[in-house]
Motif scaffolding. Structure first.
Motif, short mmCIF file in Angstrom:
data_model
loop_
_atom_site.label_atom_id
_atom_site.label_comp_id
_atom_site.label_asym_id
_atom_site.label_seq_id
_atom_site.Cartn_x
_atom_site.Cartn_y
_atom_site.Cartn_z
N ASP A 178 0.82 -1.22 0.00
CA ASP A 178 0.00 0.00 0.00
C ASP A 178 0.85 1.26 0.00
N VAL A 179 1.96 1.26 0.74
CA VAL A 179 2.85 2.42 0.74
C VAL A 179 3.45 2.59 -0.64
N HIS A 180 3.83 1.49 -1.27
CA HIS A 180 4.39 1.55 -2.61
C HIS A 180 3.37 2.17 -3.58
N HIS A 181 2.12 1.74 -3.50
CA HIS A 181 1.08 2.28 -4.39
C HIS A 181 0.77 3.73 -4.05
N ALA A 182 0.80 4.08 -2.79
CA ALA A 182 0.51 5.47 -2.38
C ALA A 182 1.56 6.44 -2.89
N MET A 215 3.17 6.05 -5.79
CA MET A 215 3.28 5.94 -7.24
C MET A 215 2.16 6.68 -7.98
N CYS A 216 1.39 7.46 -7.31
CA CYS A 216 0.20 8.09 -7.90
C CYS A 216 0.56 9.30 -8.76
N GLY A 217 1.58 9.19 -9.58
CA GLY A 217 1.95 10.28 -10.46
C GLY A 217 2.67 11.42 -9.78
N GLN A 218 3.01 11.22 -8.52
CA GLN A 218 3.72 12.25 -7.77
C GLN A 218 5.08 11.71 -7.36
N SER A 219 6.02 12.58 -7.15
CA SER A 219 7.32 12.16 -6.65
C SER A 219 7.30 12.30 -5.13
N VAL A 220 6.68 11.32 -4.47
CA VAL A 220 6.54 11.34 -3.02
C VAL A 220 7.22 10.10 -2.48
N THR A 221 8.07 10.28 -1.49
CA THR A 221 8.71 9.15 -0.83
C THR A 221 7.88 8.75 0.39
N PRO A 222 8.06 7.53 0.90
CA PRO A 222 7.32 7.13 2.10
C PRO A 222 7.49 8.11 3.26
N GLU A 223 8.67 8.71 3.36
CA GLU A 223 8.92 9.67 4.45
C GLU A 223 8.08 10.93 4.30
#
Length: 51
Positions: A12-16, A18-26
């Motif tokens: 789920d973190v991986h998919h969250a 990958m939503c077209g944004q450059s967002v890291t888990p942190e």
């Protein structure tokens, strides 16, 4: 003590992130983390390994 399904949480973190944004888990906000952790929480007791 509560435990978590770490495989499901990881997916789920991986998919969250990958939503077209450059967002890291942190960079995920607290509410997103709380939702994801709550989704994968289990109150099943942890059995110690017997080696």
């Amino acid at each position: 003590m509560a435990t978590h399904n770490l495989g499901g949480l990881h997916a789920d973190v991986h998919h969250a992130t990958m939503c077209g944004q450059s967002v890291t888990p942190e960079q995920l906000d607290t509410r997103t983390w709380e939702c994801l952790l709550g989704k994968h929480r289990t109150d099943e007791p942890i059995e110690p390994l017997k080696l």
